[in-house]
Design a protein around this motif. Structure first.
Motif, PDB file in Angstrom:
ATOM      1  N   ALA A  52       0.811  -0.966   0.141  1.00  0.00           N
ATOM      2  CA  ALA A  52       0.187  -0.011  -0.147  1.00  0.00           C
ATOM      3  C   ALA A  52       0.905   1.074  -0.043  1.00  0.00           C
ATOM      4  O   ALA A  52       0.873   1.788   0.854  1.00  0.00           O
ATOM      5  CB  ALA A  52      -0.993   0.125   1.304  1.00  0.00           C
ATOM      6  N   PHE A  54       0.995   4.262  -1.459  1.00  0.00           N
ATOM      7  CA  PHE A  54       0.276   5.436  -1.632  1.00  0.00           C
ATOM      8  C   PHE A  54       0.011   5.829   0.064  1.00  0.00           C
ATOM      9  O   PHE A  54       0.041   6.881   0.602  1.00  0.00           O
ATOM     10  CB  PHE A  54      -0.954   5.726  -2.450  1.00  0.00           C
ATOM     11  CG  PHE A  54      -1.618   6.901  -2.474  1.00  0.00           C
ATOM     12  CD1 PHE A  54      -0.966   7.952  -2.829  1.00  0.00           C
ATOM     13  CD2 PHE A  54      -2.850   6.941  -2.020  1.00  0.00           C
ATOM     14  CE1 PHE A  54      -1.486   9.276  -2.784  1.00  0.00           C
ATOM     15  CE2 PHE A  54      -3.514   8.162  -1.889  1.00  0.00           C
ATOM     16  CZ  PHE A  54      -2.769   9.445  -2.311  1.00  0.00           C
ATOM     17  N   LEU A  55      -0.654   4.837   0.679  1.00  0.00           N
ATOM     18  CA  LEU A  55      -1.280   4.978   1.952  1.00  0.00           C
ATOM     19  C   LEU A  55      -0.035   5.135   2.902  1.00  0.00           C
ATOM     20  O   LEU A  55      -0.094   5.890   3.804  1.00  0.00           O
ATOM     21  CB  LEU A  55      -2.237   3.735   2.306  1.00  0.00           C
ATOM     22  CG  LEU A  55      -3.355   3.561   1.767  1.00  0.00           C
ATOM     23  CD1 LEU A  55      -4.383   2.633   2.226  1.00  0.00           C
ATOM     24  CD2 LEU A  55      -4.137   5.047   2.041  1.00  0.00           C
ATOM     25  N   ASP A 126      -1.725  -3.752  -6.560  1.00  0.00           N
ATOM     26  CA  ASP A 126      -0.758  -2.662  -6.397  1.00  0.00           C
ATOM     27  C   ASP A 126      -1.637  -1.535  -5.787  1.00  0.00           C
ATOM     28  O   ASP A 126      -2.787  -1.008  -6.148  1.00  0.00           O
ATOM     29  CB  ASP A 126      -0.043  -2.015  -7.584  1.00  0.00           C
ATOM     30  CG  ASP A 126      -1.128  -1.573  -8.710  1.00  0.00           C
ATOM     31  OD1 ASP A 126      -2.311  -1.927  -8.613  1.00  0.00           O
ATOM     32  OD2 ASP A 126      -0.706  -0.513  -9.457  1.00  0.00           O
ATOM     33  N   GLY A 127      -1.077  -0.900  -4.754  1.00  0.00           N
ATOM     34  CA  GLY A 127      -1.925   0.237  -4.060  1.00  0.00           C
ATOM     35  C   GLY A 127      -1.086   1.433  -4.271  1.00  0.00           C
ATOM     36  O   GLY A 127      -1.025   2.430  -3.412  1.00  0.00           O
ATOM     37  N   LEU A 132      -5.024   3.843  -6.785  1.00  0.00           N
ATOM     38  CA  LEU A 132      -6.092   4.280  -6.041  1.00  0.00           C
ATOM     39  C   LEU A 132      -6.913   5.581  -6.552  1.00  0.00           C
ATOM     40  O   LEU A 132      -8.048   5.963  -6.108  1.00  0.00           O
ATOM     41  CB  LEU A 132      -5.236   4.895  -4.545  1.00  0.00           C
ATOM     42  CG  LEU A 132      -5.034   3.424  -3.531  1.00  0.00           C
ATOM     43  CD1 LEU A 132      -4.689   4.253  -2.279  1.00  0.00           C
ATOM     44  CD2 LEU A 132      -6.552   3.292  -3.218  1.00  0.00           C
ATOM     45  N   LEU A 135      -9.651   4.688  -8.694  1.00  0.00           N
ATOM     46  CA  LEU A 135     -10.843   4.103  -7.987  1.00  0.00           C
ATOM     47  C   LEU A 135     -11.693   5.163  -7.389  1.00  0.00           C
ATOM     48  O   LEU A 135     -12.912   5.355  -7.496  1.00  0.00           O
ATOM     49  CB  LEU A 135     -10.389   2.963  -7.051  1.00  0.00           C
ATOM     50  CG  LEU A 135     -11.309   2.029  -6.568  1.00  0.00           C
ATOM     51  CD1 LEU A 135     -11.850   1.446  -7.976  1.00  0.00           C
ATOM     52  CD2 LEU A 135     -10.693   0.906  -5.682  1.00  0.00           C
ATOM     53  N   LEU A 136     -10.708   6.262  -6.654  1.00  0.00           N
ATOM     54  CA  LEU A 136     -11.405   7.490  -5.979  1.00  0.00           C
ATOM     55  C   LEU A 136     -12.366   8.343  -6.971  1.00  0.00           C
ATOM     56  O   LEU A 136     -13.162   8.853  -6.583  1.00  0.00           O
ATOM     57  CB  LEU A 136     -10.370   8.533  -5.690  1.00  0.00           C
ATOM     58  CG  LEU A 136     -10.010   7.949  -4.039  1.00  0.00           C
ATOM     59  CD1 LEU A 136      -8.815   8.783  -3.602  1.00  0.00           C
ATOM     60  CD2 LEU A 136     -10.943   7.981  -3.265  1.00  0.00           C
TER      61      LEU A 136
ATOM     62  N   VAL B  49      -6.039  -2.313   5.963  1.00  0.00           N
ATOM     63  CA  VAL B  49      -5.076  -2.495   4.602  1.00  0.00           C
ATOM     64  C   VAL B  49      -4.492  -4.115   4.354  1.00  0.00           C
ATOM     65  O   VAL B  49      -4.485  -4.464   3.354  1.00  0.00           O
ATOM     66  CB  VAL B  49      -3.995  -1.511   4.921  1.00  0.00           C
ATOM     67  CG1 VAL B  49      -2.563  -1.997   3.956  1.00  0.00           C
ATOM     68  CG2 VAL B  49      -4.225  -0.377   4.822  1.00  0.00           C
ATOM     69  N   LEU B  58      -9.007  -3.491  -3.783  1.00  0.00           N
ATOM     70  CA  LEU B  58      -8.516  -2.309  -3.204  1.00  0.00           C
ATOM     71  C   LEU B  58      -9.583  -1.207  -2.477  1.00  0.00           C
ATOM     72  O   LEU B  58      -9.117  -0.465  -1.774  1.00  0.00           O
ATOM     73  CB  LEU B  58      -8.058  -1.274  -4.639  1.00  0.00           C
ATOM     74  CG  LEU B  58      -6.469  -1.261  -4.958  1.00  0.00           C
ATOM     75  CD1 LEU B  58      -6.576  -0.306  -6.050  1.00  0.00           C
ATOM     76  CD2 LEU B  58      -5.801  -0.948  -3.868  1.00  0.00           C
ATOM     77  N   GLN B  61      -8.330  -0.195   1.059  1.00  0.00           N
ATOM     78  CA  GLN B  61      -7.342   0.764   1.015  1.00  0.00           C
ATOM     79  C   GLN B  61      -8.032   2.244   0.651  1.00  0.00           C
ATOM     80  O   GLN B  61      -7.520   3.274   1.522  1.00  0.00           O
ATOM     81  CB  GLN B  61      -6.228   0.783  -0.084  1.00  0.00           C
ATOM     82  CG  GLN B  61      -5.387  -0.564   0.232  1.00  0.00           C
ATOM     83  CD  GLN B  61      -4.130  -0.562  -0.703  1.00  0.00           C
ATOM     84  OE1 GLN B  61      -3.894   0.464  -1.191  1.00  0.00           O
ATOM     85  NE2 GLN B  61      -3.611  -1.662  -0.752  1.00  0.00           N
ATOM     86  N   ILE B  62      -9.142   2.286  -0.086  1.00  0.00           N
ATOM     87  CA  ILE B  62      -9.752   3.471  -0.130  1.00  0.00           C
ATOM     88  C   ILE B  62     -10.464   3.989   1.232  1.00  0.00           C
ATOM     89  O   ILE B  62     -10.506   5.149   1.460  1.00  0.00           O
ATOM     90  CB  ILE B  62     -11.072   3.186  -1.252  1.00  0.00           C
ATOM     91  CG1 ILE B  62     -10.450   2.984  -2.701  1.00  0.00           C
ATOM     92  CG2 ILE B  62     -11.814   4.564  -1.319  1.00  0.00           C
ATOM     93  CD1 ILE B  62     -10.034   3.880  -3.499  1.00  0.00           C
ATOM     94  N   VAL B  64      -9.313   3.262   3.958  1.00  0.00           N
ATOM     95  CA  VAL B  64      -8.132   3.669   5.093  1.00  0.00           C
ATOM     96  C   VAL B  64      -8.021   5.410   4.705  1.00  0.00           C
ATOM     97  O   VAL B  64      -7.733   6.137   5.495  1.00  0.00           O
ATOM     98  CB  VAL B  64      -6.927   2.876   4.791  1.00  0.00           C
ATOM     99  CG1 VAL B  64      -6.008   3.680   5.654  1.00  0.00           C
ATOM    100  CG2 VAL B  64      -7.226   1.540   5.514  1.00  0.00           C
ATOM    101  N   ILE B  68      -8.294   8.169   7.320  1.00  0.00           N
ATOM    102  CA  ILE B  68      -7.296   8.991   7.394  1.00  0.00           C
ATOM    103  C   ILE B  68      -7.554  10.295   7.440  1.00  0.00           C
ATOM    104  O   ILE B  68      -7.597  11.507   8.161  1.00  0.00           O
ATOM    105  CB  ILE B  68      -5.921   9.046   6.736  1.00  0.00           C
ATOM    106  CG1 ILE B  68      -5.284   7.592   7.167  1.00  0.00           C
ATOM    107  CG2 ILE B  68      -4.786   9.855   6.659  1.00  0.00           C
ATOM    108  CD1 ILE B  68      -4.054   7.052   6.220  1.00  0.00           C
TER     109      ILE B  68
END
Lengths: 167, 102
Positions: A52, A54-55, A126-127, A132, A135-136, B49, B58, B61-62, B64, B68
């Motif tokens: 992860a 990016f996170l 893959d993060g 991401l 997806l966002l 995660v 995924l 992770q979105i 998370v 945040i």
């Protein structure tokens, strides 16, 4: 190799987390904040191990950067010198450790009992910021916009609350 | 020692959550309690995660990412509240904040 890194980062996370809540040397909130930085950095290491990326970057930027700076700023602003002397009452400490120990035991036994195997598929997840972000802005576009509203409200609230004459 | 898998990560997450809870219960300084809250949020993030990674999805992770963001907003408002409280009562000790007690 990755397993060794996992154990290093996990041990660091838990050790620094323990030092945040109970430091045997100093009871100053500044030391707690510093160990919180270390906890968050080792958590970012765990995020990297979990692919992860990016996170992990966001964790370092937002938590270790913004949040901890805010904490330190408030601690220095309040000047908490005489607060350090007071002791934790022994009975309350023992009861707290006991009840939290029970909850931790329940959690750990549940994890062992369920034994979530999870399938580590051959396709690497893959993060990255690209995945991401895609997806966002497709599936999660509405929550993404709503979160900006939350930030705006929080900003207005913080400004209003820190005004001198709070009515 | 078998390979590191989802249970290991969940175990770390559970222990970190317990540490945060212990801090909230035992410590009496509002600022340290707030830091313990952050620890608990981070433990939840780690679990999300890890589950996201080991299920090849995924969406965790979105989640998370949103957590945040909300945590940052929460810290801003909460610390402003603590500063306002300190201005009025000159303390950050929870045992001194009993004006809502009957």
């Amino acid at each position: 190799m990755q397993d060794i890194f996992f154990y290093i980062f996990a041990a660091l996370t838990l050790l620094c987390g323990a030092l945040v809540i109970a430091n045997p040397v100093s009871r100053n909130p500044v030391t707690s904040a510093m160990f919180l930085v270390l906890t968050i950095l080792s958590l970012a290491g765990l995020f990297v191990l979990l692919h992860a990326f990016f996170l992990a970057a966001v964790q370092v930027l937002v938590y270790a950067g913004a949040v901890i700076v805010l904490f330190l700023f408030v601690i220095m602003l309040l000047d908490l010198k005489e607060e350090e002397q007071r002791r934790i009452k022994l009975v309350m400490g023992v009861l707290g450790v006991l009840s939290v120990g029970c909850i931790a035991w329940i959690l750990i036994r549940t994890i062992q009992f369920v034994h979530p195997a999870g399938r580590l598929a051959t396709v690497r997840l893959d993060g990255s910021a690209r995945a991401l972000g895609h997806l966002l802005f497709t599936d999660f576009a509405l929550p993404f916009e709503l979160v900006s509203l939350i930030l705006l409200v929080a900003m207005i609230g913080a400004i209003l609350l820190s005004k001198k004459d709070l009515r | 020692m078998n390979a590191v898998g989802l249970p290991h990560y969940l175990m770390v997450s559970a222990l970190l959550f317990s540490l945060g809870l212990l801090g909230v219960i035992v410590r009496r300084n509002v600022l340290v309690i707030y830091m313990s809250l952050e620890l608990m949020l981070n433990a939840g993030n780690l679990a999300l995660v890890a589950v996201s990674r080991f299920n090849n999805n995924l969406n965790g992770q979105i989640m998370v990412f949103f957590i945040i963001t909300v945590a940052a907003a929460e810290v801003a408002v909460g610390l402003a509240l603590i500063v306002a409280l300190y201005r009025r009562r000159q303390t950050t000790h929870v045992e001194d904040l009993t004006s809502l007690k009957l």
